[in-house]
Write a protein that holds these residues in place. Structure first.
Motif, short mmCIF file in Angstrom:
data_model
loop_
_atom_site.label_atom_id
_atom_site.label_comp_id
_atom_site.label_asym_id
_atom_site.label_seq_id
_atom_site.Cartn_x
_atom_site.Cartn_y
_atom_site.Cartn_z
N GLY A 178 0.81 -1.21 -0.02
CA GLY A 178 0.16 0.14 0.05
C GLY A 178 0.80 1.35 0.03
N LEU A 192 -0.05 -0.01 -4.77
CA LEU A 192 -1.43 -0.68 -5.06
C LEU A 192 -2.44 -0.46 -4.04
CD1 LEU A 192 -0.09 -4.25 -6.33
CD2 LEU A 192 -0.61 -2.18 -7.67
N LYS A 193 -3.54 -0.55 -4.80
CA LYS A 193 -5.04 -0.51 -3.53
C LYS A 193 -5.00 -1.73 -2.95
CE LYS A 193 -7.51 0.72 -7.07
NZ LYS A 193 -8.65 1.07 -7.85
N GLY A 195 -7.05 -3.83 -0.07
CA GLY A 195 -8.26 -3.88 0.99
C GLY A 195 -8.16 -5.22 2.02
N TYR A 217 -0.56 4.25 2.37
CA TYR A 217 -1.34 5.23 2.20
C TYR A 217 -2.55 4.95 1.16
CZ TYR A 217 1.24 6.28 -2.08
OH TYR A 217 1.75 5.87 -3.20
N ARG A 218 -2.62 3.48 0.64
CA ARG A 218 -3.49 3.16 -0.40
C ARG A 218 -4.24 2.18 0.22
NH1 ARG A 218 -2.76 2.83 -6.32
NH2 ARG A 218 -4.73 3.79 -6.41
N THR A 219 -4.41 2.00 1.45
CA THR A 219 -5.08 0.73 2.09
C THR A 219 -6.08 1.45 2.84
OG1 THR A 219 -2.70 -0.20 2.38
CG2 THR A 219 -4.63 -1.07 3.91
N ASP A 220 -7.40 0.38 2.65
CA ASP A 220 -8.69 0.59 3.22
C ASP A 220 -9.01 -0.85 4.20
OD1 ASP A 220 -9.61 3.01 1.83
OD2 ASP A 220 -9.48 1.77 -0.14
N MET A 238 -15.06 -1.16 -3.63
CA MET A 238 -13.80 -0.59 -3.40
C MET A 238 -12.78 -0.73 -4.36
SD MET A 238 -14.52 1.47 -0.91
CE MET A 238 -12.66 2.09 -0.03
N SER A 239 -12.98 -1.68 -5.38
CA SER A 239 -12.05 -1.84 -6.43
C SER A 239 -10.56 -2.22 -6.10
CB SER A 239 -12.28 -0.76 -7.51
OG SER A 239 -11.64 0.55 -7.19
N PRO A 240 -10.27 -3.07 -5.13
CA PRO A 240 -9.15 -3.29 -4.69
C PRO A 240 -8.34 -3.95 -5.63
CG PRO A 240 -10.39 -5.01 -3.89
CD PRO A 240 -11.21 -3.99 -4.66
N ASP A 241 -6.77 -3.68 -5.74
CA ASP A 241 -5.87 -4.54 -6.50
C ASP A 241 -5.64 -5.78 -5.67
OD1 ASP A 241 -5.43 -2.48 -8.61
OD2 ASP A 241 -4.50 -1.21 -7.13
#
Length: 341
Positions: A178, A192-193, A195, A217-220, A238-241
């Motif tokens: 992330g 990458l995104k 989740g 910073y790209r983590t949910d 959330m369209s995660p990678d």
């Protein structure tokens, strides 16, 4: 956001005793086992010792402090935030996760309803497992997990017996992915995104929905959500990678994992098993492994201050067998000179 101290849930007597431990021991605590009427026990780097009322370590059960029933009542009151009723589901599962991602296992008398455990009562055994953030522990593993063809990471399964560091490694892998920290000179793609489906609130240690650990910073994070449902929610909204989940094994979890893979999302997951042979005896995971669904399998085994680990490809071939120190603090720019497949 800083993780809350696990000591906040301890009753005064137990907190006072543990605060008297030598500073080095206190910092390295991994487990605290509190059994009413029996010796107080701590786990440090895989070694277990008893503790006296003066905060001294001992191997003599007769010299160790024995938590009272009142200690147990106070501890239960604190970990349930003075409301047993609101924690009924957690008590039924046999553990409570407190802010900071620390998990407290519970033992006592079970109450059954229609042949299934309804909840626990007369709780007299507690196992406080202390969660820690170790930046850089994923640095030497990451290069072997990279998919250079697609500028991505491979589907990866992290395997070990309990308390060998699976969640710690997973947490740092999430942080690296992330944040775009690939630890390889030829990996130049962006973060990458990610989740994170954090069913037990251990990976992120969320406090009011905000992670207390650095996950990139790209983590949910979907906190406190069942894994199977959380993976599908992430894919739909959330369209995660990449999806990261801990302790896979239930049939519904494996079906959701398969669906996520078919949806083009990469999986980083953990599972309990002694080794590869043991893993292949677990029916649901066995099928995924035989299909080559996981392109990388990381096995962990701890020996005191080191994590012995192996990384396998989908055909069971060992890629490399280096050692990670438990401190795990490597420079963010560290990388492997050999380009993995």
């Amino acid at each position: 956001m800083e993780a809350l101290s696990w000591s906040a849930v301890l009753p005064p007597m137990l907190k006072s005793i543990l605060m008297r431990l030598p500073a080095g021991t206190y910092r390295e605590l991994e487990e605290i086992r509190i059994r009413v009427g029996r010796p107080l026990e701590i786990g440090v780097m895989g070694d277990f010792q008893l503790v006296t009322e003066r905060g001294e370590r001992t191997d003599n059960p007769d010299a160790a402090y024995r938590p009272s029933r009142e200690d147990g009542h106070q501890l239960l009151d604190l970990i349930t935030n003075h409301s047993l009723y609101t924690m009924e589901e957690e008590l039924r599962r046999g553990f409570v996760t407190i802010p900071g991602g620390h998990r407290i296992g519970l033992a006592g008398r079970t109450v059954l309803a229609q042949g299934r455990v309804s909840h626990l009562r007369e709780i007299t055994g507690f196992n406080l497992r202390i969660a820690r953030e170790v930046h850089g522990i994923a640095a030497s593993v990451m290069p072997m997990l990279l998919d250079f063809k697609h500028a991505h990471v491979h589907h990866t399964l992290i395997v070990s017996p309990p308390q060998q560091g699976k969640t710690t490694l997973l947490r740092d892998l999430v942080r690296a992915i992330g944040s775009g920290l690939w630890h390889h000179p030829e990996a130049r793609w962006k973060a990458l995104k990610v989740g994170v489906v954090d069913e037990r609130s251990e990976i992120a240690g969320c406090i009011k929905g905000v992670p207390s650990y650095d996950l990139g910073y790209r983590t949910d994070v979907m906190d406190g959500c069942p894994k199977a449902e959380g993976m599908m929610m992430f894919i739909r909204s959330m369209s995660p990678d990449v999806l990261a989940v801990d302790e896979m094994g239930r049939e519904e979890d494996l079906l959701a994992m398969r669906e996520a893979m078919h949806a083009g999302v990469r999986l980083i997951a953990t599972a309990h098993a002694e080794d590869m042979d043991d893993l292949l005896r677990r029916p649901g995971l066995q099928q995924l492994l035989e299909e080559g669904a996981f392109r990388r399998i990381v096995t962990l085994r701890r020996a005191k201050r080191e994590w012995q680990r192996r990384v396998y490809d989908e055909k069971g071939r060992v890629l490399q067998k280096p050692v990670l120190t438990m401190e795990g603090r490597r420079p963010e720019c560290s990388s492997s000179s050999d380009r993995p497949s």
